[in-house]
Design a protein around this motif. Structure first.
Motif, short mmCIF file in Angstrom:
data_model
loop_
_atom_site.label_atom_id
_atom_site.label_comp_id
_atom_site.label_asym_id
_atom_site.label_seq_id
_atom_site.Cartn_x
_atom_site.Cartn_y
_atom_site.Cartn_z
N LEU A 71 0.82 -1.22 0.01
CA LEU A 71 -0.11 0.12 0.15
C LEU A 71 0.72 1.44 0.05
O LEU A 71 0.53 2.32 0.72
CB LEU A 71 -1.05 -0.04 1.34
N GLY A 72 1.96 1.12 -0.84
CA GLY A 72 2.92 2.34 -0.69
C GLY A 72 3.33 2.86 0.61
O GLY A 72 3.85 2.11 1.44
N ARG A 73 3.01 4.26 1.00
CA ARG A 73 3.48 4.87 2.32
C ARG A 73 2.90 4.07 3.36
O ARG A 73 3.26 4.40 4.48
CB ARG A 73 3.23 6.28 2.00
N LEU A 74 1.63 3.27 3.16
CA LEU A 74 1.06 2.92 4.27
C LEU A 74 1.59 1.53 4.73
O LEU A 74 1.05 0.84 5.69
CB LEU A 74 -0.56 2.64 3.86
N GLY A 75 2.42 1.18 3.91
CA GLY A 75 3.18 -0.04 4.61
C GLY A 75 2.57 -1.26 3.52
O GLY A 75 1.92 -1.10 2.51
N GLU A 76 2.95 -2.42 3.91
CA GLU A 76 2.48 -3.81 3.33
C GLU A 76 1.49 -4.51 4.52
O GLU A 76 2.08 -4.94 5.40
CB GLU A 76 3.61 -4.75 2.91
N HIS A 77 0.42 -4.69 3.81
CA HIS A 77 -0.70 -5.74 4.48
C HIS A 77 -0.85 -6.79 4.15
O HIS A 77 -0.27 -7.25 2.92
CB HIS A 77 -1.78 -4.71 4.74
N GLU A 78 -1.50 -7.73 4.64
CA GLU A 78 -1.90 -9.16 4.00
C GLU A 78 -3.37 -9.35 4.01
O GLU A 78 -4.07 -9.04 4.74
CB GLU A 78 -1.28 -10.16 4.83
N GLY A 79 -3.80 -10.03 2.98
CA GLY A 79 -5.14 -10.72 2.63
C GLY A 79 -4.99 -12.07 3.36
O GLY A 79 -4.05 -12.75 2.87
N VAL A 80 -6.01 -12.75 3.87
CA VAL A 80 -5.78 -13.98 4.33
C VAL A 80 -7.06 -14.69 3.76
O VAL A 80 -8.09 -14.22 3.61
CB VAL A 80 -5.73 -13.91 5.88
N GLY A 81 -6.64 -16.18 3.47
CA GLY A 81 -7.70 -17.13 3.14
C GLY A 81 -7.54 -18.35 3.51
O GLY A 81 -6.46 -18.66 3.81
N ARG A 82 -8.70 -18.78 3.85
CA ARG A 82 -8.64 -20.25 4.61
C ARG A 82 -9.65 -21.11 3.86
O ARG A 82 -10.69 -20.54 3.23
CB ARG A 82 -9.47 -20.06 5.98
N ALA A 83 -9.33 -22.53 3.64
CA ALA A 83 -10.11 -23.31 2.97
C ALA A 83 -9.91 -24.70 3.43
O ALA A 83 -9.10 -24.94 3.88
CB ALA A 83 -10.01 -23.41 1.30
N ARG A 84 -11.11 -25.52 3.19
CA ARG A 84 -10.82 -27.13 3.73
C ARG A 84 -11.47 -27.75 2.63
O ARG A 84 -12.40 -27.58 1.86
CB ARG A 84 -11.86 -27.03 5.08
N ALA A 85 -10.62 -28.98 2.41
CA ALA A 85 -11.17 -29.82 1.20
C ALA A 85 -11.02 -31.23 1.56
O ALA A 85 -10.13 -31.65 2.58
CB ALA A 85 -10.41 -29.54 -0.03
N GLY A 86 -11.70 -32.02 0.81
CA GLY A 86 -11.59 -33.70 1.48
C GLY A 86 -12.55 -34.29 0.64
O GLY A 86 -13.52 -33.84 -0.09
N PRO A 87 -12.38 -35.69 0.71
CA PRO A 87 -13.26 -36.44 -0.14
C PRO A 87 -14.83 -36.44 0.58
O PRO A 87 -14.84 -36.27 1.72
CB PRO A 87 -12.74 -37.92 0.32
N VAL A 88 -15.55 -36.43 -0.31
CA VAL A 88 -17.07 -36.61 0.07
C VAL A 88 -17.35 -37.77 0.70
O VAL A 88 -17.04 -38.77 0.29
CB VAL A 88 -18.09 -36.43 -1.11
N PRO A 89 -18.04 -38.14 2.04
CA PRO A 89 -18.23 -39.14 2.67
C PRO A 89 -19.49 -39.89 2.02
O PRO A 89 -20.22 -39.17 1.42
CB PRO A 89 -18.80 -38.92 4.18
N PRO A 90 -19.10 -41.42 1.81
CA PRO A 90 -20.31 -42.03 1.14
C PRO A 90 -21.59 -41.85 1.89
O PRO A 90 -21.84 -41.71 2.89
CB PRO A 90 -19.55 -43.44 1.28
#
Length: 116
Positions: free
Chosen positions: A97-116
């Motif tokens: 963000l220039g003079r405002l510094g550097e910030h972070e965007g955070v993402g979370r996810a969960r994945a796996g097989p579908v139970p039968p």
């Protein structure tokens, strides 16, 4: 009438300053939203890649998650393999963000097989 001479200039300058401030705020909000969406997309893809590797018995599915996150401009900050080949990941995307510094965007996810 002479006491009001030049008052339009003051009003125009004030309105211009307000518009510039609002435009700058809109740009910053837009950058934050783009970073959040990029982080979410990278997290989704990383979780899917890791879950795909976990299902076939790969001993380190988080390596695949890190590779995919990096390919999408993100940094893998957390990866957890749960029972049933379910993988939870967290990624971060840097937002300069220039003079405002550097910030972070955070993402979370969960994945796996579908139970039968």
């Amino acid at each position: 009438m002479t006491s009001e001479r030049g008052s339009a200039t003051v009003w125009v300058l004030t309105l211009s300053a307000v518009l510039v401030t609002v435009a700058a705020a809109a740009v910053l909000v837009g950058l934050a939203m783009v970073a959040r969406h990029r982080a979410g997309t990278a997290a989704d893809l990383a979780a899917l890649a890791a879950a795909g590797r976990a299902v076939v018995g790969d001993p380190d599915p988080c390596a695949a998650a890190a590779e995919i996150a990096e390919a999408n401009g993100a940094q893998l900050s957390g990866c957890r393999l749960e029972p049933g080949s379910v993988v939870t990941v967290e990624v971060r995307v840097a937002v300069p963000l220039g003079r405002l510094g550097e910030h972070e965007g955070v993402g979370r996810a969960r994945a796996g097989p579908v139970p039968p």
